[in-house]
Design a protein around this motif. Structure first.
Motif, short mmCIF file in Angstrom:
data_model
loop_
_atom_site.label_atom_id
_atom_site.label_comp_id
_atom_site.label_asym_id
_atom_site.label_seq_id
_atom_site.Cartn_x
_atom_site.Cartn_y
_atom_site.Cartn_z
N VAL A 1 1.02 -1.18 -0.13
CA VAL A 1 0.10 0.01 -0.12
C VAL A 1 0.87 0.96 -0.05
CG1 VAL A 1 -1.52 1.44 1.42
CG2 VAL A 1 -2.22 -0.93 1.12
N GLU A 2 1.73 1.26 0.92
CA GLU A 2 2.88 2.44 0.84
C GLU A 2 3.42 2.69 -0.40
OE1 GLU A 2 2.68 4.67 3.33
OE2 GLU A 2 1.24 3.53 4.22
N LEU A 3 3.89 1.56 -1.08
CA LEU A 3 4.57 1.83 -2.16
C LEU A 3 3.48 2.28 -3.44
CD1 LEU A 3 7.09 -1.13 -2.27
CD2 LEU A 3 7.68 1.25 -2.00
N ARG A 4 2.29 1.39 -3.43
CA ARG A 4 1.25 1.87 -4.35
C ARG A 4 1.00 3.63 -4.11
NH1 ARG A 4 -3.24 -2.19 -4.58
NH2 ARG A 4 -4.25 -0.95 -5.96
N LYS A 5 0.93 3.83 -2.93
CA LYS A 5 0.71 5.49 -2.36
C LYS A 5 1.79 6.12 -3.16
CE LYS A 5 -0.61 6.41 1.71
NZ LYS A 5 -0.83 6.22 3.01
N ALA A 6 3.03 5.87 -2.81
CA ALA A 6 3.93 6.44 -3.65
C ALA A 6 3.98 6.51 -5.25
CB ALA A 6 5.46 6.02 -3.28
N TYR A 7 3.46 5.39 -5.71
CA TYR A 7 3.16 5.34 -7.33
C TYR A 7 2.31 6.33 -7.81
CZ TYR A 7 1.96 3.49 -11.84
OH TYR A 7 1.49 3.30 -13.14
N ALA B 1 -7.31 8.19 -3.81
CA ALA B 1 -6.87 7.15 -3.90
C ALA B 1 -5.83 6.63 -2.92
CB ALA B 1 -5.49 7.29 -5.16
N HIS B 2 -5.15 7.54 -2.30
CA HIS B 2 -4.52 6.98 -0.99
C HIS B 2 -5.46 6.58 0.11
CE1 HIS B 2 -0.29 9.75 -1.49
NE2 HIS B 2 -0.84 8.81 -2.61
N SER C 1 -4.93 -1.53 3.49
CA SER C 1 -4.04 -1.99 4.36
C SER C 1 -4.65 -2.70 5.54
CB SER C 1 -3.12 -0.95 4.78
OG SER C 1 -3.70 -0.16 5.53
N VAL C 2 -5.66 -2.27 6.01
CA VAL C 2 -6.42 -3.08 7.06
C VAL C 2 -7.36 -3.93 6.78
CG1 VAL C 2 -8.03 -2.56 9.08
CG2 VAL C 2 -6.44 -0.84 8.60
N PHE C 3 -8.21 -3.68 5.68
CA PHE C 3 -8.93 -4.61 5.19
C PHE C 3 -8.40 -5.53 3.79
CE2 PHE C 3 -11.65 -2.01 7.68
CZ PHE C 3 -12.67 -2.90 8.18
N ASN C 4 -7.36 -6.17 4.34
CA ASN C 4 -6.30 -6.70 3.19
C ASN C 4 -6.82 -7.51 2.22
OD1 ASN C 4 -6.33 -8.08 5.62
ND2 ASN C 4 -4.68 -9.20 5.05
N ASN D 1 -7.84 -4.00 -5.35
CA ASN D 1 -7.01 -4.61 -4.16
C ASN D 1 -6.50 -6.02 -4.45
OD1 ASN D 1 -6.23 -4.68 -1.40
ND2 ASN D 1 -7.96 -5.93 -1.24
N GLN D 2 -6.93 -6.42 -5.54
CA GLN D 2 -6.41 -7.70 -6.07
C GLN D 2 -5.78 -7.71 -7.45
OE1 GLN D 2 -10.19 -9.68 -5.64
NE2 GLN D 2 -10.01 -9.92 -3.66
N ILE D 3 -4.80 -6.79 -7.59
CA ILE D 3 -4.13 -6.79 -8.84
C ILE D 3 -3.23 -7.96 -9.10
CG2 ILE D 3 -2.49 -5.41 -10.25
CD1 ILE D 3 -3.31 -2.82 -8.81
N GLN D 4 -3.27 -8.53 -10.15
CA GLN D 4 -2.68 -9.76 -10.59
C GLN D 4 -1.36 -9.22 -11.34
OE1 GLN D 4 -3.73 -12.89 -9.99
NE2 GLN D 4 -5.61 -11.97 -8.84
N VAL D 5 -0.21 -9.98 -10.62
CA VAL D 5 1.19 -9.59 -11.40
C VAL D 5 1.68 -11.02 -12.24
CG1 VAL D 5 1.82 -8.27 -9.45
CG2 VAL D 5 2.20 -10.64 -9.47
#
Length: 480
Positions: A167-173, A455-456, A463-466, A473-477
Motif C-alpha cells: 500500500v505504501e509503495l502504491r501510494k508513492a506510485y 486514491a491514497h 492496508s487494514v481490510f487486506n 485490491n487484487q491486482i494480478q502480477v
C-alpha cells in the motif's frame, strides 16, 4: 459518485512502470520483504528451539580406570582395572514427565585378585514427574500453545506487513502519477507564460506595452519555471523511495504509461461503491480479526507461564532396573535372563527459591507480557474499528470537495479565457491575466491533490481490510 477524470500524457521512453510492476518488484526484489522474512524466521526459530526439548535423544557413556595405588585398609581394596558403560534413550513429554531407558554394564577386578572380572549387566527405566509447577504438563502445553499461536500470527503478520508495504509503495506510485500530471500542467503554463513574454516584448517595440508589463511577463515565466523545478525535485524524492526499496532499481529505466489514471478509474470507483455499500464492519475482508483472536489466546498462555516463574519445583523420581551378575559379560547376561534380579527406587526433589529475585523477575515478566501483548491487541482492534467508521464519511467529504473544486476549475477556466481575450484586445492589463491564470492553475492542482488523496485513502483502507474483494485490491502480477 466520485469524479476522477485525469488525462495523462507521458513522453518518457523507458519501460512501463505500472502498479502491477510495483507489486511484482515488492514480491521479488524488495528489501522490505526480506525484513519480514527475518521477523518470521525469529518466530520459527523460537518454536524449533522449544520443540528440541521434546525430541528423543540417544546417549552413551564409557569409563575405564586402572590404578597401582595401595589400599588404605584391607576392607577397602583398590578396584583396578575397572570399567562401566551405559547407552539408552531419553525423552521429555509435554505432560510434565521425563522418561529414560538404558542398558548398562560394569566390570572390575581387585589388585590382589580376590575378585576378578566381576561383571554386572542390566536394563534400567527411570522417570521424573513434576508434581506442582508443571503438573500434568500444564506449563509445557501452555508454552506449546503460545508458540503455535505465535507462528500462526507471524504468518498472518507477514501477510499483513507485506500488504501494508504494498500500500505504501502504491501510494508513492500514485503520488508520482499526480506529480507527473502537475508537471505536465506546469510545462503548459511555462509555455503560455513564455508566449505572453514574447508578446509583451513585441508590443513594447510597437509602443503598446511599457517596461513594467515586460517585467511582469518575465517574472511570470520565472515563477512558473520555479514551480516546475519544485515538482521535478519532489519527483526525484519519490523515485528514491523505489530505489531504496527495490534491488537494482534505477529511475531512469522506468516511465509511467500514458493514461494510467483513466484506465484505473473504473476499478477505483468499483471499490468505493463496494465500501460505501457496507452497512456494518465486515471481518471477512481482513485477517486482523484472526490475529486478535490469536493474540488473546497467546496472552492467556504467556501470562500463565509468567505467573509460574516463582513457583516451587516439586518432582517425583522413580527408577526400576533388573540386572545379572557373573564372572564375564556372557555369564552376567545369562544370569540376567535366568534370574529375576530387580529393584526399584523412589525419590522426592523439592526446590524452593530463596530471596526476592525470582518474585521481582515474575512481576517484571508479567508486566512485560501483559502490556506488550495487550497493546498489540488494542492497536489491531482500533485499526479495524476506526478505519471502518471513518472511511465512508471521509470518502463522502473528499467527493464533495472534489466536485466543488471541479466546478471552481471550470468557472476559472471560462474566466481565464475571457480575460485572455480581453488582454489580447488591450482591454485589461497583464496583471489581471496573470492573476486569472494562476488561480486556474491552482484550482487544477487542487483537483489533482484531491484525486490523489482519494486514491491514497482507498489504499489505506486496503492496508487494514487486506482481503477486500474488489479488483483494484487484487491486482494480478505476472508469474515467474
Amino acid at each position: 459518485m466520485i469524479y476522477l477524470i485525469i488525462a495523462l500524457n507521458f513522453t518518457f521512453a523507458q519501460s512501463n512502470f505500472t502498479e502491477s510492476k510495483v507489486i511484482e518488484l515488492l514480491r521479488t526484489q524488495s528489501t522490505l520483504q526480506m525484513r519480514e522474512e527475518v521477523l518470521r524466521s525469529e518466530v520459527d526459530l523460537n518454536q524449533s528451539l522449544n520443540a528440541e526439548k521434546y525430541q528423543a535423544r540417544a546417549f552413551t557413556q564409557y569409563n575405564f580406570s586402572r590404578s597401582s595405588e595401595r589400599p588404605l585398609i584391607v576392607f577397602n581394596p583398590v578396584l583396578s582395572p575397572a570399567e562401566d558403560w551405559k547407552a539408552g534413550v531419553e525423552k521429555k513429554l509435554s505432560y510434565g514427565l521425563n522418561v529414560r531407558g538404558e542398558v548398562f554394564g560394569s566390570q572390575f577386578s581387585t589388585q590382589d585378585e580376590s575378585f576378578k572380572n566381576v561383571t554386572q549387566t542390566g536394563t534400567r527405566v527411570s522417570a521424573e514427574i513434576d508434581l506442582w509447577k508443571n503438573v500434568f504438563g500444564r506449563l509445557d502445553r501452555a508454552q506449546l500453545r503460545s508458540l503455535k499461536a505465535q507462528k500462526k500470527r507471524a504468518e498472518l503478520q507477514q501477510s499483513v506487513g507485506l500488504k501494508r508495504q504494498e500500500v505504501e509503495l502504491r501510494k508513492a506510485y500514485w503520488s508520482l502519477i499526480a506529480l507527473d500530471q502537475s508537471m505536465e500542467l506546469s510545462q503548459e503554463l511555462v509555455k503560455s507564460a513564455d508566449r505572453q513574454f514574447q508578446d509583451a516584448l513585441s508590443r513594447q517595440k510597437l509602443g503598446a506595452a511599457d517596461s513594467a508589463e515586460v517585467a511582469r511577463s518575465s517574472s511570470q515565466v520565472e515563477s512558473r519555471k520555479s514551480s516546475l523545478l519544485l515538482f521535478e525535485y519532489e519527483r526525484e524524492l519519490l523515485m528514491q523511495v523505489f530505489e531504496k526499496n527495490f534491488v537494482s532499481f534505477k529511475s531512469s529505466d522506468w516511465k509511467a504509461p500514458t493514461g494510467v489514471m483513466n484506465q484505473t478509474l473504473p476499478q477505483i470507483q468499483q471499490c468505493i461503491n463496494q465500501i460505501e455499500s457496507q452497512k456494518e464492519l465486515s471481518l471477512d475482508a481482513t485477517t486482523l480479526d484472526e490475529m486478535i483472536s490469536l493474540l488473546k489466546s497467546e496472552t492467556e498462555d504467556e501470562l500463565f507461564q509468567a505467573q509460574k516463574h516463582d513457583s516451587v519445583d516439586v518432582s517425583l523420581v522413580a527408577q526400576y532396573q533388573t540386572s545379572g551378575v557373573g564372572s564375564s559379560y556372557r555369564n552376567s547376561r545369562t544370569a540376567l535372563e535366568d534370574e529375576d534380579r530387580s529393584g526399584y527406587g523412589l525419590g522426592l526433589v523439592v526446590s524452593v527459591p530463596l530471596g526476592s529475585q525470582k518474585s521481582n523477575s515474575e512481576r517484571a515478566l508479567l508486566s512485560l507480557k501483559r502490556n506488550s501483548l495487550q497493546a498489540q491487541d488494542i492497536q489491531l482492534s482500533n485499526d479495524l474499528r476506526s478505519t471502518h467508521d471513518t472511511m465512508i464519511k471521509s470518502i463522502k467529504l473528499l467527493n464533495l470537495g472534489l466536485k466543488n473544486q471541479l466546478d471552481n476549475a471550470k468557472n476559472l477556466e471560462t474566466s481565464s479565457k475571457e480575460i485572455l481575450s480581453k488582454y489580447r484586445q488591450g482591454r485589461v492589463p497583464i496583471s489581471n491575466l496573470i492573476f486569472e491564470q494562476d488561480a486556474y492553475f491552482q484550482s487544477q492542482l487542487q483537483v489533482i491533490t484531491i484525486r490523489r488523496q482519494i486514491a491514497h485513502y482507498v489504499l489505506d483502507y486496503f492496508s487494514v481490510f487486506n482481503q477486500f474483494p474488489c479488483e483494484w485490491n487484487q491486482i494480478q502480477v505476472a508469474s515467474k
